[in-house]
Scaffold this motif. Structure first.
Motif, mmCIF file in Angstrom:
data_model
loop_
_atom_site.group_PDB
_atom_site.id
_atom_site.type_symbol
_atom_site.label_atom_id
_atom_site.label_comp_id
_atom_site.label_asym_id
_atom_site.label_seq_id
_atom_site.Cartn_x
_atom_site.Cartn_y
_atom_site.Cartn_z
ATOM 1 N N ARG A 8 6.131 -3.914 -8.370
ATOM 2 C CA ARG A 8 5.898 -5.257 -7.835
ATOM 3 C C ARG A 8 6.931 -6.207 -8.436
ATOM 4 N NH1 ARG A 8 3.051 -3.147 -4.066
ATOM 5 N NH2 ARG A 8 0.869 -2.843 -4.463
ATOM 6 N N GLU A 50 6.371 -2.973 -0.243
ATOM 7 C CA GLU A 50 7.435 -3.958 -0.374
ATOM 8 C C GLU A 50 6.982 -5.271 0.246
ATOM 9 O OE1 GLU A 50 10.498 -3.841 -1.826
ATOM 10 O OE2 GLU A 50 9.900 -1.887 -2.600
ATOM 11 N N VAL A 51 7.279 -6.346 -0.457
ATOM 12 C CA VAL A 51 6.980 -7.683 0.048
ATOM 13 C C VAL A 51 8.290 -8.442 0.089
ATOM 14 C CG1 VAL A 51 5.744 -9.826 -0.415
ATOM 15 C CG2 VAL A 51 4.652 -7.638 -0.906
ATOM 16 N N ALA A 52 8.634 -8.964 1.258
ATOM 17 C CA ALA A 52 9.923 -9.631 1.442
ATOM 18 C C ALA A 52 9.998 -10.943 0.669
ATOM 19 C CB ALA A 52 10.175 -9.880 2.924
ATOM 20 N N GLN A 53 8.896 -11.689 0.616
ATOM 21 C CA GLN A 53 8.899 -12.993 -0.051
ATOM 22 C C GLN A 53 7.749 -13.041 -1.062
ATOM 23 O OE1 GLN A 53 8.682 -15.869 3.075
ATOM 24 N NE2 GLN A 53 10.781 -15.507 3.727
ATOM 25 N N PRO A 54 7.963 -12.549 -2.271
ATOM 26 C CA PRO A 54 6.889 -12.468 -3.265
ATOM 27 C C PRO A 54 6.254 -13.819 -3.585
ATOM 28 C CG PRO A 54 8.885 -11.394 -4.070
ATOM 29 C CD PRO A 54 9.220 -12.016 -2.766
ATOM 30 N N TYR A 57 3.998 -14.793 -0.745
ATOM 31 C CA TYR A 57 2.883 -13.842 -0.726
ATOM 32 C C TYR A 57 1.859 -14.198 -1.809
ATOM 33 C CZ TYR A 57 0.537 -9.290 -0.446
ATOM 34 O OH TYR A 57 -0.396 -8.291 -0.293
#
Length: 166
Positions: A8, A50-54, A57
Motif C-alpha cells: 500500500r 493498486e490505487v491510482a490516487q491514494p 482514496y
C-alpha cells in the motif's frame, strides 16, 4: 510460502493530512485519529491491489466511515427516543420515574454547556418539530450549518450521558 498482502504505497504519507482535515471537520482530534485509524485498517484490509490516487482514496474512505458512523448514531438516537416514548410517563414504578427525572436533569445540564445556537436548534428540532430548513431561515444560517450545530449538540449529549452511565 506465506502469501504477502499487496503493498500500500503512497498511503502513509497522507496520514497527518487526513487527521488535520478530519480534526477540522469533527472539531475533535481524538475522533479524527480514531477515524484515520479505521480508515487505514479498512484500506489495508481491502482487496484492491493498486490505487491510482491514494490520497483521494483515503479521504473518500474516511468520508464513508464517518457517514456510516453518523447514520448508526442517528439510528441509536431514534431507538433511544422510541424506547423513552414506550415507557409510560404515568408509570407506577418510582424507579423509572426517578430515572426519567435524572435523565432530564442530565440532558438539561449538558445542553447548558453548549452555545445558544446549539441549544436553540436542538429544542426547535427535537421538541418543537421544526425542520432544519425552517430553523435555518429563523436563524439566518445555511441548512448545512444547522446540521453541523445539531451534530455537535448530539455528540456533546452522547459524550456527557455516556460519561454518567454506570
Amino acid at each position: 510460502m506465506i502469501p504477502q498482502p499487496p503493498r500500500r504505497t503512497g498511503f502513509f504519507e497522507h496520514y497527518e493530512e487526513l487527521i488535520g482535515t478530519w480534526t477540522r471537520r469533527l472539531r475533535n482530534r481524538q475522533q479524527a485519529e480514531d477515524l484515520a485509524h479505521d480508515t487505514f485498517v479498512r484500506v489495508l484490509e481491502s482487496t484492491a491491489s493498486e490505487v491510482a490516487q491514494p490520497r483521494a482514496y483515503l479521504h473518500q474512505t474516511a468520508r464513508n466511515i464517518a457517514v456510516d458512523a453518523y447514520r448508526r448514531e442517528d439510528r441509536r438516537e431514534a431507538l433511544t427516543l422510541q424506547a423513552c416514548d414506550q415507557r409510560s410517563p404515568h408509570s407506577d414504578d418510582p424507579e423509572h420515574f426517578m430515572h426519567a427525572i435524572q435523565l432530564a436533569d442530565s440532558i438539561e445540564r449538558a445542553l447548558a454547556e453548549l452555545p445558544l445556537n446549539c441549544r436553540r436548534i436542538f429544542i426547535w428540532q427535537k421538541i418543537e418539530g421544526l425542520t432544519q430548513q425552517e430553523i435555518a431561515e429563523r436563524l439566518g444560517l445555511s441548512k448545512n450549518m444547522v446540521e453541523k450545530y445539531m451534530i455537535r449538540t448530539l455528540r456533546h449529549l452522547r459524550d456527557r450521558l455516556d460519561a454518567m452511565a454506570p
